[in-house]
Design a protein around this motif. Sequence first.
Motif, PDB file in Angstrom:
ATOM      1  N   ARG A 224       0.825  -1.213   0.000  1.00  0.00           N
ATOM      2  CA  ARG A 224       0.000   0.000   0.000  1.00  0.00           C
ATOM      3  C   ARG A 224       0.856   1.257   0.000  1.00  0.00           C
ATOM      4  N   ILE A 225       1.949   1.222   0.766  1.00  0.00           N
ATOM      5  CA  ILE A 225       2.847   2.385   0.804  1.00  0.00           C
ATOM      6  C   ILE A 225       3.531   2.583  -0.538  1.00  0.00           C
ATOM      7  N   ARG A 226       3.961   1.512  -1.156  1.00  0.00           N
ATOM      8  CA  ARG A 226       4.606   1.630  -2.465  1.00  0.00           C
ATOM      9  C   ARG A 226       3.616   2.144  -3.507  1.00  0.00           C
ATOM     10  N   SER A 227       2.373   1.743  -3.387  1.00  0.00           N
ATOM     11  CA  SER A 227       1.356   2.235  -4.316  1.00  0.00           C
ATOM     12  C   SER A 227       1.123   3.734  -4.130  1.00  0.00           C
ATOM     13  N   LEU A 228       1.114   4.183  -2.866  1.00  0.00           N
ATOM     14  CA  LEU A 228       0.888   5.598  -2.584  1.00  0.00           C
ATOM     15  C   LEU A 228       2.048   6.478  -3.025  1.00  0.00           C
ATOM     16  N   VAL A 253      11.051   2.182   2.812  1.00  0.00           N
ATOM     17  CA  VAL A 253      11.861   3.318   2.368  1.00  0.00           C
ATOM     18  C   VAL A 253      12.432   3.036   0.980  1.00  0.00           C
ATOM     19  N   GLY A 254      12.477   4.065   0.169  1.00  0.00           N
ATOM     20  CA  GLY A 254      12.989   3.912  -1.188  1.00  0.00           C
ATOM     21  C   GLY A 254      14.510   3.931  -1.231  1.00  0.00           C
ATOM     22  N   ARG A 255      15.039   3.824  -2.439  1.00  0.00           N
ATOM     23  CA  ARG A 255      16.485   3.830  -2.622  1.00  0.00           C
ATOM     24  C   ARG A 255      17.079   5.171  -2.203  1.00  0.00           C
ATOM     25  N   LEU A 256      18.222   5.091  -1.530  1.00  0.00           N
ATOM     26  CA  LEU A 256      18.935   6.244  -0.977  1.00  0.00           C
ATOM     27  C   LEU A 256      18.141   6.953   0.121  1.00  0.00           C
ATOM     28  N   GLY A 257      17.143   6.248   0.682  1.00  0.00           N
ATOM     29  CA  GLY A 257      16.357   6.812   1.770  1.00  0.00           C
ATOM     30  C   GLY A 257      17.042   6.620   3.112  1.00  0.00           C
ATOM     31  N   VAL A 277      22.942  -2.145   1.314  1.00  0.00           N
ATOM     32  CA  VAL A 277      23.910  -1.938   0.250  1.00  0.00           C
ATOM     33  C   VAL A 277      23.236  -1.709  -1.093  1.00  0.00           C
ATOM     34  N   GLN A 278      22.325  -2.596  -1.473  1.00  0.00           N
ATOM     35  CA  GLN A 278      21.700  -2.473  -2.789  1.00  0.00           C
ATOM     36  C   GLN A 278      20.808  -1.244  -2.898  1.00  0.00           C
ATOM     37  N   LYS A 279      20.153  -0.883  -1.825  1.00  0.00           N
ATOM     38  CA  LYS A 279      19.259   0.282  -1.849  1.00  0.00           C
ATOM     39  C   LYS A 279      19.965   1.583  -1.465  1.00  0.00           C
ATOM     40  N   GLY A 280      21.159   1.485  -0.891  1.00  0.00           N
ATOM     41  CA  GLY A 280      21.844   2.692  -0.442  1.00  0.00           C
ATOM     42  C   GLY A 280      21.170   3.366   0.732  1.00  0.00           C
TER      43      GLY A 280
END
Length: 342
Positions: A224-228, A253-257, A277-280
Amino acid sequence: MKTVQITGPRACAIVDKPEPVIARDYVLLKVEVAPMCNEYLAYRDQVYLERNRPDSLGHEMAGIVVDAPEGSPVRPGDRVVALCGYPCGRCRPCRRGYYSHCAATEDPREVCKSESGECGFAQYAVKPGRLCVPVPDGMPLEHAAMACCGLGPTFGVMQRMGVAASDTVLITGLGAVGLGGVINARYRGATVIGVARSPYRARLARELGCAAVLDPRDGDLRARIRSLTGGGVDFAIDCSGQPQYQRLCIDAVGRLGTVGFLAEPGELTVHVDDDLVQKGVTLMGSLDINLNDADRLLRVIGQIPGQIERFITHRYPLDQIADAFERQTRYECGKIILYPWS
Protein backbone atom coordinates in the motif's frame (compact mmCIF):
# COMPACT_ATOMS: atom_id res chain seq x y z
CA MET A 1 6.06 18.50 47.93
CA LYS A 2 3.55 16.30 46.12
CA THR A 3 4.84 13.52 43.85
CA VAL A 4 3.36 10.45 42.15
CA GLN A 5 4.18 6.87 43.08
CA ILE A 6 3.22 3.61 41.36
CA THR A 7 1.92 1.33 44.11
CA GLY A 8 1.03 -1.74 42.03
CA PRO A 9 -0.44 -2.84 38.69
CA ARG A 10 -2.79 -0.03 37.58
CA ALA A 11 -2.48 1.60 40.98
CA CYS A 12 -0.84 4.87 41.99
CA ALA A 13 -0.93 7.46 44.76
CA ILE A 14 0.08 11.00 45.57
CA VAL A 15 2.87 10.97 48.18
CA ASP A 16 4.85 13.63 49.99
CA LYS A 17 8.60 14.00 49.55
CA PRO A 18 11.06 16.59 50.83
CA GLU A 19 11.58 19.57 48.54
CA PRO A 20 14.83 18.98 46.60
CA VAL A 21 17.98 21.01 47.08
CA ILE A 22 20.51 22.14 44.50
CA ALA A 23 24.28 21.88 44.15
CA ARG A 24 26.98 22.70 41.62
CA ASP A 25 25.36 23.93 38.35
CA TYR A 26 21.85 22.63 39.11
CA VAL A 27 18.83 24.92 39.49
CA LEU A 28 15.56 24.41 41.35
CA LEU A 29 12.38 24.53 39.28
CA LYS A 30 8.79 24.95 40.33
CA VAL A 31 7.11 22.55 37.90
CA GLU A 32 4.05 24.24 36.44
CA VAL A 33 3.27 21.77 33.63
CA ALA A 34 4.39 18.16 33.23
CA PRO A 35 3.60 16.43 29.91
CA MET A 36 3.08 12.67 30.06
CA CYS A 37 5.08 10.25 27.92
CA ASN A 38 5.76 6.52 28.37
CA GLU A 39 5.14 6.40 32.13
CA TYR A 40 1.83 4.63 31.55
CA LEU A 41 3.84 1.47 30.76
CA ALA A 42 4.99 1.44 34.39
CA TYR A 43 1.42 1.98 35.57
CA ARG A 44 -0.10 -0.68 33.30
CA ASP A 45 2.67 -3.24 32.80
CA GLN A 46 5.27 -2.48 35.49
CA VAL A 47 7.75 -1.68 32.71
CA TYR A 48 10.13 1.12 33.65
CA LEU A 49 11.91 3.08 30.91
CA GLU A 50 13.98 6.27 30.89
CA ARG A 51 14.71 7.25 34.51
CA ASN A 52 11.32 6.03 35.75
CA ARG A 53 11.10 4.28 39.10
CA PRO A 54 7.95 3.56 41.14
CA ASP A 55 8.54 6.76 43.14
CA SER A 56 10.11 8.86 40.35
CA LEU A 57 8.05 9.42 37.22
CA GLY A 58 8.01 11.95 34.41
CA HIS A 59 10.91 13.38 32.39
CA GLU A 60 9.21 16.38 30.73
CA MET A 61 8.56 19.69 32.46
CA ALA A 62 8.30 23.43 32.17
CA GLY A 63 8.08 25.92 34.99
CA ILE A 64 9.73 28.75 36.87
CA VAL A 65 13.26 28.92 38.24
CA VAL A 66 13.12 29.22 42.04
CA ASP A 67 16.81 29.06 42.91
CA ALA A 68 20.03 29.06 40.87
CA PRO A 69 23.75 29.20 41.70
CA GLU A 70 25.98 32.12 40.87
CA GLY A 71 26.90 32.12 37.18
CA SER A 72 23.88 30.07 36.07
CA PRO A 73 22.53 30.86 32.58
CA VAL A 74 19.05 31.19 34.12
CA ARG A 75 17.95 33.19 37.16
CA PRO A 76 15.10 32.98 39.69
CA GLY A 77 11.83 34.05 38.11
CA ASP A 78 12.75 32.86 34.60
CA ARG A 79 10.13 30.80 32.77
CA VAL A 80 11.90 27.80 31.24
CA VAL A 81 11.36 24.46 29.56
CA ALA A 82 13.68 21.80 30.99
CA LEU A 83 15.06 19.45 28.38
CA CYS A 84 15.05 15.73 29.17
CA GLY A 85 17.73 13.81 31.00
CA TYR A 86 20.80 14.52 33.10
CA PRO A 87 23.80 14.54 30.74
CA CYS A 88 27.31 15.20 31.99
CA GLY A 89 27.97 18.16 29.67
CA ARG A 90 31.60 17.08 29.19
CA CYS A 91 31.72 14.02 26.91
CA ARG A 92 32.06 14.34 23.13
CA PRO A 93 28.32 13.95 22.34
CA CYS A 94 27.48 16.59 24.97
CA ARG A 95 30.11 18.98 23.61
CA ARG A 96 28.53 18.62 20.15
CA GLY A 97 25.07 19.37 21.55
CA TYR A 98 23.79 15.78 21.47
CA TYR A 99 23.09 15.66 25.19
CA SER A 100 20.58 12.80 24.87
CA HIS A 101 23.44 10.55 23.69
CA CYS A 102 25.62 11.41 26.69
CA ALA A 103 28.23 8.77 27.48
CA ALA A 104 28.28 9.48 31.25
CA THR A 105 24.85 10.57 32.50
CA GLU A 106 24.57 11.86 36.05
CA ASP A 107 22.33 10.93 38.95
CA PRO A 108 20.89 14.26 40.14
CA ARG A 109 20.11 12.85 43.57
CA GLU A 110 23.78 12.02 44.01
CA VAL A 111 25.00 15.35 42.64
CA CYS A 112 22.64 17.36 44.86
CA LYS A 113 22.67 14.95 47.83
CA SER A 114 18.89 15.15 47.71
CA GLU A 115 16.22 12.49 48.18
CA SER A 116 14.14 13.78 45.27
CA GLY A 117 14.11 16.15 42.35
CA GLU A 118 14.64 14.11 39.19
CA CYS A 119 11.02 13.68 38.13
CA GLY A 120 8.44 15.88 36.43
CA PHE A 121 5.37 14.43 38.14
CA ALA A 122 6.17 16.55 41.19
CA GLN A 123 5.90 20.13 42.37
CA TYR A 124 9.64 20.78 42.29
CA ALA A 125 12.57 19.38 40.30
CA VAL A 126 16.27 20.03 39.75
CA LYS A 127 18.02 20.43 36.39
CA PRO A 128 21.42 21.53 35.14
CA GLY A 129 21.02 25.19 34.21
CA ARG A 130 22.32 24.57 30.68
CA LEU A 131 19.28 22.35 29.98
CA CYS A 132 16.79 25.04 31.02
CA VAL A 133 15.75 26.99 27.92
CA PRO A 134 14.06 30.37 28.45
CA VAL A 135 10.49 30.47 27.16
CA PRO A 136 9.65 33.40 24.86
CA ASP A 137 7.36 36.06 26.31
CA GLY A 138 3.73 35.32 25.56
CA MET A 139 4.23 31.61 24.89
CA PRO A 140 2.18 29.38 27.21
CA LEU A 141 4.30 27.00 29.25
CA GLU A 142 2.11 24.17 27.97
CA HIS A 143 3.23 24.93 24.43
CA ALA A 144 6.89 25.35 25.39
CA ALA A 145 6.81 21.96 27.13
CA MET A 146 6.19 20.33 23.75
CA ALA A 147 9.88 20.98 23.03
CA CYS A 148 10.55 17.91 25.17
CA CYS A 149 9.23 14.53 23.97
CA GLY A 150 6.23 16.03 22.19
CA LEU A 151 8.16 17.57 19.29
CA GLY A 152 11.79 17.21 20.32
CA PRO A 153 12.64 13.64 19.21
CA THR A 154 11.15 13.93 15.73
CA PHE A 155 12.47 17.48 15.28
CA GLY A 156 15.94 16.17 16.10
CA VAL A 157 15.86 13.24 13.71
CA MET A 158 14.37 15.32 10.89
CA GLN A 159 17.13 17.88 11.33
CA ARG A 160 19.73 15.14 10.96
CA MET A 161 17.91 13.57 8.02
CA GLY A 162 17.32 16.85 6.21
CA VAL A 163 13.56 16.41 5.66
CA ALA A 164 12.31 19.02 3.17
CA ALA A 165 9.13 20.11 1.40
CA SER A 166 9.45 17.71 -1.53
CA ASP A 167 9.83 14.61 0.67
CA THR A 168 7.51 11.85 1.79
CA VAL A 169 7.82 10.68 5.39
CA LEU A 170 6.45 7.44 6.86
CA ILE A 171 5.81 7.49 10.62
CA THR A 172 5.01 4.23 12.39
CA GLY A 173 3.61 4.45 15.90
CA LEU A 174 1.31 7.46 16.18
CA GLY A 175 1.52 7.90 19.92
CA ALA A 176 2.53 11.24 21.39
CA VAL A 177 6.00 11.16 19.79
CA GLY A 178 4.72 10.03 16.38
CA LEU A 179 1.94 12.62 16.35
CA GLY A 180 4.57 15.25 17.11
CA GLY A 181 6.39 13.92 14.07
CA VAL A 182 3.35 14.64 11.92
CA ILE A 183 3.45 18.26 13.12
CA ASN A 184 7.19 18.58 12.45
CA ALA A 185 7.01 17.03 8.98
CA ARG A 186 4.06 19.15 7.95
CA TYR A 187 5.81 22.30 9.19
CA ARG A 188 8.64 21.41 6.81
CA GLY A 189 6.14 20.93 3.99
CA ALA A 190 6.65 17.17 3.67
CA THR A 191 3.89 14.65 2.89
CA VAL A 192 3.21 12.28 5.78
CA ILE A 193 1.96 8.69 5.77
CA GLY A 194 1.18 7.27 9.20
CA VAL A 195 0.53 3.80 10.59
CA ALA A 196 -1.78 3.46 13.60
CA ARG A 197 -4.15 0.92 15.14
CA SER A 198 -6.01 3.40 17.35
CA PRO A 199 -9.02 5.03 15.63
CA TYR A 200 -8.66 8.03 17.96
CA ARG A 201 -5.05 8.63 17.04
CA ALA A 202 -5.63 7.95 13.35
CA ARG A 203 -8.29 10.65 13.36
CA LEU A 204 -6.03 13.06 15.25
CA ALA A 205 -3.14 12.38 12.86
CA ARG A 206 -5.36 13.36 9.93
CA GLU A 207 -6.38 16.55 11.73
CA LEU A 208 -2.70 17.36 12.22
CA GLY A 209 -2.02 16.96 8.51
CA CYS A 210 -1.32 13.28 7.79
CA ALA A 211 -2.11 12.61 4.12
CA ALA A 212 -2.91 8.95 4.76
CA VAL A 213 -3.19 6.83 7.90
CA LEU A 214 -2.94 3.07 7.36
CA ASP A 215 -4.34 0.45 9.72
CA PRO A 216 -1.86 -2.46 10.00
CA ARG A 217 -4.79 -4.88 10.09
CA ASP A 218 -5.88 -3.89 6.58
CA GLY A 219 -3.76 -5.81 4.10
CA ASP A 220 -0.15 -5.56 2.95
CA LEU A 221 1.21 -2.28 4.30
CA ARG A 222 4.38 -2.43 2.23
CA ALA A 223 2.40 -2.78 -1.01
CA ARG A 224 0.00 0.00 0.00
CA ILE A 225 2.85 2.38 0.80
CA ARG A 226 4.61 1.63 -2.46
CA SER A 227 1.36 2.23 -4.32
CA LEU A 228 0.89 5.60 -2.58
CA THR A 229 4.45 6.73 -3.24
CA GLY A 230 5.35 5.12 -6.54
CA GLY A 231 8.16 3.05 -5.09
CA GLY A 232 8.85 4.00 -1.48
CA VAL A 233 9.08 6.88 0.97
CA ASP A 234 12.09 9.19 1.23
CA PHE A 235 12.27 8.90 5.00
CA ALA A 236 10.80 6.49 7.55
CA ILE A 237 10.67 7.11 11.29
CA ASP A 238 9.69 4.43 13.78
CA CYS A 239 8.18 5.67 17.04
CA SER A 240 6.63 2.34 18.05
CA GLY A 241 9.53 0.21 19.21
CA GLN A 242 7.75 -2.77 17.66
CA PRO A 243 9.88 -5.06 15.45
CA GLN A 244 7.17 -5.45 12.79
CA TYR A 245 6.96 -1.69 12.30
CA GLN A 246 10.72 -1.23 12.43
CA ARG A 247 10.91 -3.85 9.70
CA LEU A 248 8.20 -2.05 7.74
CA CYS A 249 10.24 1.17 7.81
CA ILE A 250 13.21 -0.62 6.24
CA ASP A 251 10.99 -2.30 3.64
CA ALA A 252 9.01 0.83 2.78
CA VAL A 253 11.86 3.32 2.37
CA GLY A 254 12.99 3.91 -1.19
CA ARG A 255 16.48 3.83 -2.62
CA LEU A 256 18.93 6.24 -0.98
CA GLY A 257 16.36 6.81 1.77
CA THR A 258 16.94 7.08 5.52
CA VAL A 259 15.28 5.23 8.40
CA GLY A 260 15.28 6.75 11.88
CA PHE A 261 14.61 4.69 15.00
CA LEU A 262 13.36 6.69 18.00
CA ALA A 263 11.69 4.15 20.29
CA GLU A 264 13.94 2.27 22.68
CA PRO A 265 12.57 -1.30 22.71
CA GLY A 266 12.69 -3.57 19.70
CA GLU A 267 15.00 -6.05 18.01
CA LEU A 268 15.04 -7.04 14.35
CA THR A 269 17.21 -8.69 11.72
CA VAL A 270 18.78 -6.47 9.08
CA HIS A 271 19.95 -7.97 5.79
CA VAL A 272 22.97 -5.86 5.00
CA ASP A 273 23.04 -6.48 1.26
CA ASP A 274 19.33 -6.32 0.36
CA ASP A 275 18.30 -3.76 2.98
CA LEU A 276 21.27 -1.41 2.92
CA VAL A 277 23.91 -1.94 0.25
CA GLN A 278 21.70 -2.47 -2.79
CA LYS A 279 19.26 0.28 -1.85
CA GLY A 280 21.84 2.69 -0.44
CA VAL A 281 19.76 3.09 2.71
CA THR A 282 20.98 4.80 5.88
CA LEU A 283 19.84 3.62 9.32
CA MET A 284 19.92 6.17 12.13
CA GLY A 285 19.27 6.04 15.86
CA SER A 286 18.14 9.24 17.55
CA LEU A 287 16.65 10.38 20.85
CA ASP A 288 16.16 14.14 21.04
CA ILE A 289 17.07 17.53 19.65
CA ASN A 290 20.56 18.98 19.52
CA LEU A 291 20.91 21.52 22.32
CA ASN A 292 21.88 24.16 19.77
CA ASP A 293 18.46 23.74 18.10
CA ALA A 294 16.40 24.35 21.25
CA ASP A 295 15.67 28.00 20.52
CA ARG A 296 14.82 27.17 16.91
CA LEU A 297 12.31 24.53 18.02
CA LEU A 298 10.66 27.03 20.36
CA ARG A 299 10.36 29.47 17.45
CA VAL A 300 8.65 26.76 15.40
CA ILE A 301 6.25 26.07 18.27
CA GLY A 302 5.46 29.77 18.48
CA GLN A 303 4.47 29.81 14.80
CA ILE A 304 1.94 26.96 15.02
CA PRO A 305 -0.18 27.52 18.16
CA GLY A 306 -3.25 25.96 16.54
CA GLN A 307 -1.41 22.72 15.81
CA ILE A 308 -0.05 22.61 19.34
CA GLU A 309 -3.51 23.07 20.84
CA ARG A 310 -4.85 20.17 18.74
CA PHE A 311 -1.91 18.04 19.85
CA ILE A 312 -2.57 18.67 23.58
CA THR A 313 -5.83 16.80 23.94
CA HIS A 314 -6.22 16.45 27.73
CA ARG A 315 -5.17 18.27 30.91
CA TYR A 316 -5.38 16.92 34.47
CA PRO A 317 -4.44 18.09 37.96
CA LEU A 318 -1.75 15.88 39.48
CA ASP A 319 -4.16 14.20 41.88
CA GLN A 320 -6.13 12.84 38.89
CA ILE A 321 -3.07 11.01 37.57
CA ALA A 322 -4.86 7.63 37.62
CA ASP A 323 -7.52 8.95 35.23
CA ALA A 324 -4.78 10.26 32.95
CA PHE A 325 -2.97 6.91 33.00
CA GLU A 326 -6.18 5.06 32.17
CA ARG A 327 -6.81 7.33 29.19
CA GLN A 328 -3.30 6.65 27.93
CA THR A 329 -3.80 2.90 28.24
CA ARG A 330 -6.87 3.21 25.98
CA TYR A 331 -4.82 5.19 23.42
CA GLU A 332 -7.54 7.85 23.39
CA CYS A 333 -5.35 10.92 23.60
CA GLY A 334 -2.65 12.94 21.97
CA LYS A 335 -0.38 14.70 24.44
CA ILE A 336 -1.59 14.88 28.05
CA ILE A 337 -0.44 17.58 30.48
CA LEU A 338 -0.41 17.35 34.28
CA TYR A 339 -0.61 20.35 36.60
CA PRO A 340 1.30 19.63 39.84
CA TRP A 341 -0.10 22.68 41.64
CA SER A 342 -3.79 22.32 40.73
